[in-house]
Every structure is written in structure tokens, then in C-alpha cells.
Design a protein around this motif. Sequence first.
Motif, PDB file in Angstrom:
ATOM      1  N   PHE B 360       0.833  -1.206   0.000  1.00 21.25           N
ATOM      2  CA  PHE B 360       0.000   0.000   0.000  1.00 21.25           C
ATOM      3  C   PHE B 360       0.865   1.253   0.000  1.00 21.25           C
ATOM      4  O   PHE B 360       0.495   2.267  -0.608  1.00 21.25           O
ATOM      5  N   SER B 361       2.014   1.221   0.664  1.00 23.44           N
ATOM      6  CA  SER B 361       2.890   2.397   0.654  1.00 23.44           C
ATOM      7  C   SER B 361       3.437   2.659  -0.742  1.00 23.44           C
ATOM      8  O   SER B 361       3.462   3.807  -1.209  1.00 23.44           O
ATOM      9  N   VAL B 406      -6.051   7.654   0.985  1.00 22.14           N
ATOM     10  CA  VAL B 406      -6.676   6.408   1.441  1.00 22.14           C
ATOM     11  C   VAL B 406      -5.691   5.235   1.331  1.00 22.14           C
ATOM     12  O   VAL B 406      -5.619   4.400   2.239  1.00 22.14           O
ATOM     13  N   PHE B 407      -4.907   5.182   0.231  1.00 28.35           N
ATOM     14  CA  PHE B 407      -3.869   4.141   0.159  1.00 28.35           C
ATOM     15  C   PHE B 407      -2.933   4.265   1.359  1.00 28.35           C
ATOM     16  O   PHE B 407      -2.550   3.269   1.975  1.00 28.35           O
ATOM     17  N   LEU B 436      -7.169  -5.937  -5.351  1.00 28.37           N
ATOM     18  CA  LEU B 436      -8.519  -5.501  -5.732  1.00 28.37           C
ATOM     19  C   LEU B 436      -8.633  -3.977  -5.693  1.00 28.37           C
ATOM     20  O   LEU B 436      -9.210  -3.355  -6.598  1.00 28.37           O
ATOM     21  N   THR B 437      -8.078  -3.358  -4.651  1.00 29.12           N
ATOM     22  CA  THR B 437      -8.170  -1.903  -4.517  1.00 29.12           C
ATOM     23  C   THR B 437      -7.435  -1.228  -5.665  1.00 29.12           C
ATOM     24  O   THR B 437      -7.933  -0.279  -6.278  1.00 29.12           O
ATOM     25  N   PHE B 438      -6.232  -1.745  -5.965  1.00 29.89           N
ATOM     26  CA  PHE B 438      -5.407  -1.129  -7.008  1.00 29.89           C
ATOM     27  C   PHE B 438      -6.108  -1.200  -8.367  1.00 29.89           C
ATOM     28  O   PHE B 438      -6.195  -0.199  -9.084  1.00 29.89           O
ATOM     29  N   ALA B 482     -15.574  -1.075  -4.256  1.00 31.63           N
ATOM     30  CA  ALA B 482     -16.464  -1.304  -3.119  1.00 31.63           C
ATOM     31  C   ALA B 482     -16.264  -2.710  -2.566  1.00 31.63           C
ATOM     32  O   ALA B 482     -16.154  -2.908  -1.347  1.00 31.63           O
ATOM     33  N   ILE B 483     -16.169  -3.682  -3.489  1.00 33.85           N
ATOM     34  CA  ILE B 483     -16.000  -5.076  -3.046  1.00 33.85           C
ATOM     35  C   ILE B 483     -14.654  -5.250  -2.336  1.00 33.85           C
ATOM     36  O   ILE B 483     -14.538  -6.029  -1.391  1.00 33.85           O
TER      37      ILE B 483
END
Lengths: 335, 560
Positions: B360-361, B406-407, B436-438, B482-483
Amino acid sequence: MNIPTTILTLLAGITITLLSLWLGQNNNLLPIAASDNAAGVDSLFNAMLAISVGLFFLVQGLIVIAAIKFRQQPGDESDGPPIHGNIPLEILWTAIPAVLVLGISVYSFEIYNQMGGLDPMDHSAHMKPAAVQVAMQTDAMAGGLLADGTSADPNRPNFAAGVGAKPGQMDPADVTVNVMGLQYAWIFTYPETGSVSGELHIPVGQDVELDITAQDVLHAFWVPQFRLKQDAIPGKTTQLRFVATQPGTYPIVCAELCGSYHGGMRTQVFVHTPEEYEQWKQTQIASGIETEAIAMAPPSDSQSDGEFLEPFAEAMAMDMSPEMMHQMHAGSSHS
Amino acid sequence: MTQTVQENLPGSSPPPAHGHHKPTTWKTYFTFCEDHKVIGIQYLVTSFIFYLIGGALAVGVRAELATPQVDVVSRELYNQLFTVHATVMIFLWIVPAGTGAFGNYLLPLMIGARDMAFPKLNAVAFWMIPPAGILLIGSFLVEAPASGWTSYPPLSLVSGQFGEMCWILSLLILGTSSILGAINFSTTILKMRRPGLQLTQMPLFCWAMLAASALMLISTPVLAGAMILLSFDLIVGTNFFNPAGGGEPVVYQHMFWFYSHPAVYIMILPVFGMISDILPVHARKPIFGYKAIAYSSLAISFLGLIVWAHHMFTSGTPPWLRMFFMVATMIIAVPTGIKVFSWVATIWGGKLRLNSAMLFSMGFVSMFVVGGLSGVMVASVPFDIHVHDTYFIVAHLHYVLFGGSVFGLYAGIYHWYPKMTGRMMSELWGKIHFVLTFIGFNLCFMPMHWLGLQGMPRRVAEYDPQFATVNLICSIGSFILAISTIPFVVNAVWCWVKGEKAPSNPWNAISLEWQTESPPIPTNWEGDPPLITDPYAYGLKPGRKAIGAIRGSDLWAAKP
């Protein structure tokens, strides 16, 4: 497989540079350019895109290479080298962005100046008698709602800058159109013929000035193909001055949130060839007043349509009877 | 031993003897507790719940925009959805999570204090947030605000008095909470450091919080002023901003953005600080250019105060003013660039532990760069005239606030979760969450650049059918996004209860917050908190032990 790292770095650098330069010229990201301002804005965008693409690939490339090359090997619990910094390197990556943004600033300033953005808009010779007349007509249109004079004063106390005359251009514009934004339509008043329409008609190749205001809330007049946008502010007149370069029909979009039908507040600008424009003007004069339906969504608040358009009834010489309103809506039901 | 500590720690009440402190149970989190760690977690969980609500509103917006017609929600509801979505995400999620949650939890632990400077004030600041959030979201039951999170008059004066008043009151409460928090953060950093700890020896998160607190203290009162004047226009019919009575709507825009542009930095600076503290730990390398990163936070804080009118390039502002704000905005790219390059140099040559916090960073750095580059573009007046109030701006701001803040907040949660809860999170589910977020994020927001350039304005419920396909792609991306929160929520909740027990320092980190138990005891340290003068002393030096072999006692014995 023993190519020295310096060579590889050089090759990567050249590749990224070529790629960014190519993308900067061949991106096709903007719609067609139909005004004399658009070319400058587009070349500015292309330059900024090229720089951005280069920096993007540089940073992403380094991160991805680091993730692959420097990931922890299984069983290796040791640390990396204790490097705390490198002053020359830090100076370099402070200086390069500083030079880049300085360059972009100067370039933007230059383009903005060419567009007429720095026009102080206080030339007193600017106001033609006809324009004064129109300004007063605008007042009459806004009658009641706006207590103060919108732009009737030749010194234009409530005149706000938009994009004005190009440097060195002291003459009044060839064509002036008064633009009024209201929930949820644009109304265009042509001082030359005294006509009113819901769509904008302008000639190609001539200097056009739009004097923009709003009746109720903020709106923004935007023609993407002209690369021009200006807020319409109640009680103020803002200005856009440009030359349309490509005959055709382009969308006029409201870009400032103005209520629930904001998305439906769209109309069109017709850029006519000189002959077509002359023809259109003649029909306007012949028919007196254009009664073309105004692309308009029904207002959402408690006002009835008749009340809503009452201030305009006289200027538009329209019958505001319910039947008439019904017809207008039927004729203009948008997709 | 405890006695000497009391004398050494300035301003802190003597730590109570053992046994007097009630143990922290789940019930503690529902009380007016003055422990900064409890308050930090209260902030984090509360703001995350608001994040889920704000996300649900965004799904409503994207569902409507999946097709060009108005079909899923009414036009009125659509405007309410995006208005409340933006307000919730900014004022109830990113600001309280970045400053309130991590600031409260980490600052005293990082500087060797037993608590914040004003613990009661701290609890008051937190407990203002739930009522403000309930007021804002509860307004849906009657009539939610619908004039955008910017709430420009005259539209905000005519689009529903009830909803608008809910919005104003909620912002006034949240703004007050934010100011109280900033007083606490700045005082704590300046006055509560462990004796011997210099400002330039603090972790970079503390510097970032100092810079963010300055912005909160200087700019938030101006927002409060704007809100109060707007409410007078709304309720008692004054005409400060109403042109119908001779008011000036553009002045509201100046006052609003005088806060709301610095607010961007209030949202991103703490995250900058967190990233500067997370990357070295998992890259096993010192932060590259400590002082440059620390001072660039201050530079961003200062410059952030003099760029607000770049939101108003089409508002009829004078030409020279636009040029000034353009150049000032561009200059922010320099300190920001210093940070980005320093982060890249930090991980370069390290031994990267590619765990969820690290992913995430690194995702933060790469996504934030996109937002930063498009930020320079929109700073340019001629180009901004074209893209202002379009989807290009929507894309830009989400790359900064989602790809950025948010990341970074997710990275912070993965990194400090073991310290906060005493449990480890599942790495597998963390990685699934990241992927999934990326994907969802980029699918949702990258195409919006094109939409804006081509001519799609923002805040519209209906649009030209030529944009239908690309909007559908964006909507699919938003659904993936969202998922993607589901694996995270399950992971975080499950591991809090059943997760593997975390050691006190699972990442072998050097900074002070890791040199105590997980979770820390109420007084943070049993005895004297160790003095750590270089929180980034990673890497083997000749004659030194490898970090893995260093015990806490070695560090504690280190000379100042």
C-alpha cells in the motif's frame, strides 16, 4: 547478459524520452479545436503531458524495478545499506522540478496572454452604443430580480475578467452576444438584430464577444471545442472573447452545479460560414424575433414555468400562456 | 525507577500505580476515555464506519452514471448523494483518520510522552464527531444537502434550507473538533517530547503532524466564518453572499477555499508522514534525506495557504491574481517532488519486505504521482479553463485523495495494527485487498481524465451518450473498489479477535512506538521511555549488530 547498468539506464532514459515526446504529440485526448485559443491550449497540454508521461514512467519504473530487484530474498534477514542521503542528488531533484514548473509557468503565462486572459478590460472605447443598449435590455430582462445595474454603466463596475481581447487588439469585437444563464437554459440576445434564441449562432473567423451573466444561481458557460469556460455570475458580467475557426455545431455545457437539472442544461453553438450567418441574420430580421424553442428542462422548484420565464416574456415576445409553455417543452424534450 | 520517570517527563501526570488503571476492554471504547490510544482507535473505527457509508453513497452515484439517462435515482437524490459523499469522505473519514486517529495514537508513543498535552480536550474533540456525522447522514431522512460539498451560494441558498443547515452545523462541529485536535497535536509535539529528544530526531510523522496542525489552526476558523455568514443568509435573510440583495457570491468562494485548499494538505500531510515512517521499516534502509522531507512538509504547509484561488480560475478573478495563484501552485510541486524522489531513493537498494503495508505504501507513491502530475496540469490557467469543473478534476482529486490519502491510511492500518491491537493481520487477505483496490481504483478513475478532456462536466446525473461506454467502465471499477473493502473489513475484525498474537516489535522497527508492548500499557512504558535519536538507523554499519540481533536493551542503553 553482461550489459553494463549505465548502458541499460541510458537506453531506458532514451526510450522514456521518446515515448513521452511521441505521446505528447499523438495523444488524441482532446476534442477538435474550433477556436483560435484552442491551438495554444492544446500545445500547452501536449507539452505538460509529455513531461508528465516522462516523470510517470520514471517513478513507476523505479518502483517496479525496486519491487523486483530489491525484494527480500528468502532467509535474508539483514538490512540494506545505511545510506542517509546524498546532497548533490537531492539538489538535482529539487532543481529539475523547479526548472520544469518555472518553464510551464512561463509557457502558461505566454499562452494565457495570447488568449487575451490578461486583457485589463477597462478600455473605455470598448462600449459601443449598441452594446449599451443591449446591456440595458439585459437589465430589463433581469428586471426585478437584480436590483443593481448589471452592466449598464459604461465604466462597468460589475465587470469581471474572463478571457478578453488579445494583446494589441483595441477594437471592439465584430459580434457581441449577451448570454444569460438561468435554471436550466442559456438565453442568447443579439444586439444587432435584437433577437433572442436558445442556441448560439456565430460567424466563423470573426471576433466574437460573449457578455455572460446569470439570473438566479451560478452557471458556467463551456464549449469544450473552444477550450473556453467562464462562470456566469448573477449581478455581474463576465466576458469571453474569441474567434471560432471551424464551422460546425458544438455543445454548450453548463459546468457549474446549478441544481437538479444541471446535467440537462445543454444547448449548442452553431458556427456558421459568413454566407450562412448572413442568411441566418436575415431570417432573424425577417421574422422579427426568433421563437425557436429553448432547450430547457422544467424547473424543479415551486415556480410554474410561466412565473419562471415571466421576466423574459417581453424580451422574447412570447406568449407565456400554459399552452405555449407546453408546446415549448414538447418541442425541446431533450434526450 | 518509576519515580525518576515522573520527574523526567514534562507536563505529564505521574503514572498511576499498577492496578489502579482499569483494563482496556471493548466497553472502554464507548466511554469518555482520556487515554490517547483509546481515543486514537475511537477515531479510526468511527471514521472507517463513515468511510463505508461514504463509499456506499459513491456506489449510488456510480450506479446512476452507469447509463447516460437518469434512471437509478432521481436528480434531486443524485445531487444529495454526491454532496454527502464528498463531505463524509473529507470531514468524517480522511481528516479524522489521518490526523485524529494516527495523530492521537502515534504522537505520544513516538516522542516518548505518556499522553497528549490536553487529554480531556482530546476526548471532547473525538466525541464531537459522532453527533456531527449522524446529523449529516441523518439529514437523508428529511432532506439532505444538495448543493455540492463546496455549497456555493446562491445555489446553496435556494436548494433546501433544512439540508443546508444540517450541512453547515455538521461542518461547524467537525471544524471545531479539528481545531481542538490541532491545538493538542502541536502542543504535544512542541512541549511533551521526552527530555533529550530534539525536533530533528523525531520520526517524520511528527513533522508532518506539526505542519498539518498549523494549517488546521490557521485556516479552519475562516471556514467557520464562511459557514456562519452563509447560515445567516440562509435563515435570517442577510445578503452577505446573495447577489439578489447586493451580496457577493465570489467572496464565499474565497473564504471557502481559504480553508478547503489547505484541507487537502491536512488530509495528505499526515499520510506523507506515515509513508516516510513505513517505507524505511519494510525496506530495511534509513529514510533518504530526513531533513529535506521534514522541511518540505513545512514548505508545503506554508505554500498550501497561498494557493486557494486556483479553484476559481473561471470565477471572474482578476488576471494578475490568477497568474499569482498559478505560479504559487506550481511551486508546491517542488517540495512534493522532493518527497516522492526521497521515498523512491529510500526503497532503492533496500531489502523490501513486500507485505501489505509495504504494497500500500508503494501503491501510494505511484498513485499519488499521477495526482501530483495532473495537479501541475490543472494549475496552469489556460488548461484549467478547459478542464475546471469536469471529470478531469474528479480524476485528479481522487488520485490525490484516494490514491494518496486512502492508500496511505490503509498502509498505516496494516503497519500499526499489531501495535494497536496486539494481533497480526492476515497477509494473504491483505494482499488480496491491495490487488482488488489497485485494480478497482485505476479502472474507476483513470478513464475519468479522458471524460473530462472530452467534455463531460462533473456533478451531472445525465450526460452525452457518447460517454456511455467509458462511464460504464468507471462504474465497474467503482464496484470492484467497493467489493475490495470486504476482505479488509473481514480481515481486520477477524484478526482483532482471533488473529495471531503480535510480538511487541513484529517488524523489527527502530522508532520509539515499537519499543513497548503491543498493545502498549496505559502509561505507554513501564519505566523511562528509551531515547532514540535516530529512528531510521537501519542498515549494517561496521562493528554494529544486525537489526534483527539488536535487543531492546541495546537501544535503551544507547547514549543520547
